[in-house]
Scaffold this motif. Structure first.
Motif, short mmCIF file in Angstrom:
data_model
loop_
_atom_site.label_atom_id
_atom_site.label_comp_id
_atom_site.label_asym_id
_atom_site.label_seq_id
_atom_site.Cartn_x
_atom_site.Cartn_y
_atom_site.Cartn_z
N PHE A 1 0.84 -1.20 0.00
CA PHE A 1 0.00 0.00 0.00
C PHE A 1 0.88 1.25 0.00
O PHE A 1 1.97 1.25 0.57
N ASP B 1 -3.45 5.82 -0.71
CA ASP B 1 -4.37 4.74 -1.07
C ASP B 1 -5.56 4.73 -0.09
O ASP B 1 -5.40 5.01 1.10
N VAL C 1 -8.34 2.19 1.69
CA VAL C 1 -8.39 0.76 2.00
C VAL C 1 -9.63 0.44 2.85
O VAL C 1 -10.16 1.30 3.55
N GLY D 1 -0.91 -4.68 6.73
CA GLY D 1 -1.46 -4.86 5.39
C GLY D 1 -2.30 -6.13 5.24
O GLY D 1 -3.03 -6.29 4.27
N LEU E 1 -6.38 -6.42 4.42
CA LEU E 1 -6.73 -5.05 4.01
C LEU E 1 -6.90 -5.06 2.49
O LEU E 1 -6.13 -5.73 1.79
N HIS E 2 -7.89 -4.32 1.99
CA HIS E 2 -8.12 -4.32 0.54
C HIS E 2 -8.10 -2.89 0.03
O HIS E 2 -8.72 -2.01 0.65
N LYS E 3 -7.43 -2.70 -1.09
CA LYS E 3 -7.42 -1.38 -1.70
C LYS E 3 -8.79 -1.15 -2.35
O LYS E 3 -9.34 -2.07 -2.98
#
Ligand SMILES: NC(=O)c1ccc[n+]([C@@H]2O[C@H](COP(=O)([O-])OP(=O)(O)OC[C@H]3O[C@@H](n4cnc5c(N)ncnc54)[C@H](OP(=O)(O)O)[C@@H]3O)[C@@H](O)[C@H]2O)c1
Length: 334
Positions: free
Chosen positions: A86, A90, A92, A106, A109-111
């Motif tokens: 990331f 960004d 998230v 991280g 975790l999703h962008k």
């Protein structure tokens, strides 16, 4: 930099009260290599959070006393240390908890893309409730054109999407919700065929009159007496999706089970529990399809957003007192 965080202090019996949580200020520690700092923008409030406060065995570990209250969230990466997938800037989504900032390595975790849809929608229609509705109605209930689908908690985050997807699939959709305003909304704005106001009428009589041929699919978000009423009207090979039982979550004694379960036998029907996390590998596909339906005007985003982490408890209680419409979300900054 100061983080405001909500600590879980005492397991509630019944509804959470002033002793359940404590909001404290803490100086954020320095990041270690591989960590990122997220400034949280929106926090998700879900009925499941009530279950996570109980010590009982469940599909996920309980929140421990002294932990930050677990919650889904979306936010912006504002700092990083060393290597991370990331970057600063960004957006998230993940399990950031009820706090203004979260530190993550991280994992899980999703962008997310705020150009594609609003940030808050990643907690609702494109988040856990949307995924629950999508996989619940399509893969668990396996709805087909012409089915009569009855949905409880129909004006809520999950129910409102279940009904809209069932309409897209050509079903006859009847929703159960509390109060005239919610019933009018699900019919006029969400396109349900009919609505039942469980707070102002006899649910058994209403189901009989609004589902005259019986029910092929019952999507249960509330359990209790409404589940019992739905069982009476099952058709042959009916499917009940056991998604939740919000009417039972704050019981001070045991949960009430259905009396009319022999209807499952008579009608060769099934009732099956679902946990949305089992579908995680397929979320991306569902997000693409739901985004497409939103763009085509076939799904309406239905959110209720309140402000301020200090107001967490009073907003959380709206999950159980009927005083909110759609997906309940807390905007962190006021
Ligand atoms: N299995 C899974 O993986 C999964 C995932 C997500 C959610 N869930 C479950 O799905 C259900 C719905 O979640 P949601 O996110 O849509 O919640 P939500 O937005 O809070 O909607 C739930 C609705 O339930 C109604 N309700 C509250 N108390 C009630 C009661 N005592 N009797 C009847 N209705 C009541 C409320 O509307 P009214 O004003 O109409 O009463 C509320 O709008 C919950 O049980 C939740 O735990 C399960």
């Amino acid at each position: 930099m100061i983080n405001k965080k909500l600590l879980f202090k005492k397991r509630p019996v019944g509804l959470p009260d002033e002793d359940t949580w404590e909001l404290i200020d803490e100086k954020l520690p320095d990041l270690v290599d591989g960590q990122i700092l997220i400034e949280q923008e929106y926090i998700s409030l879900d009925p499941a959070m009530r279950g996570w406060m109980n010590e009982a065995r469940s599909y996920i570990k309980p929140v421990e006393i002294g932990d930050v209250m677990r919650a889904g969230s979306v936010g912006k990466v504002i700092k990083k240390s060393g290597e991370s997938k990331f970057n600063v800037g960004d957006y998230v989504s993940g399990w950031g908890g009820v706090q203004t900032h979260s530190i993550s390595n991280g994992e899980n975790l999703h962008k997310i893309d705020p150009e594609k849809s609003s940030l808050s929608s990643y907690l609702g229609v494109l988040g856990m409730p949307g995924m629950t509705a999508y996989f619940g109605i399509l893969e668990e209930a396996k709805v087909k054109e012409g089915d009569t689908v009855l949905i409880s908690g129909a004006a809520g985050a999950v129910g409102s999407i279940v009904g809209q997807i069932a309409k897209i699939k050509g079903c006859n959709v009847v929703g159960i919700a509390g109060g005239e305003k919610k019933c009018t909304f699900i019919k006029d704005d969400l396109g349900f065929d009919d609505a039942i106001d469980y707070k102002n009428g006899n649910v058994i009589k209403e189901i009989k009159s609004k589902c005259p041929k019986g029910i092929d699919v019952y999507f249960d978000n509330v359990g209790g007496e409404i589940l019992d009423a739905a069982l009476i009207f099952l058709r042959r090979n009916a499917r009940i999706v056991l998604c939740g039982a919000i009417s039972q979550y704050n019981n001070k004694d045991s949960i009430k089970g259905p009396k009319n379960y022999l209807s499952l036998l008579v009608n060769r029907a099934s009732i099956k529990g679902m946990v949305v996390f089992d579908y995680a590998p397929k979320y991306e596909k569902a997000i693409d399809q739901i985004s497409g339906w939103i763009q085509e005007g076939k799904i309406l985003i239905n959110e209720d957003i309140y402000e301020g982490i200090d107001n967490f408890r009073s907003v959380f209680l709206k999950l159980f007192n009927g005083k909110k419409m759609g997906k309940l979300i807390l905007k962190v900054k006021t």
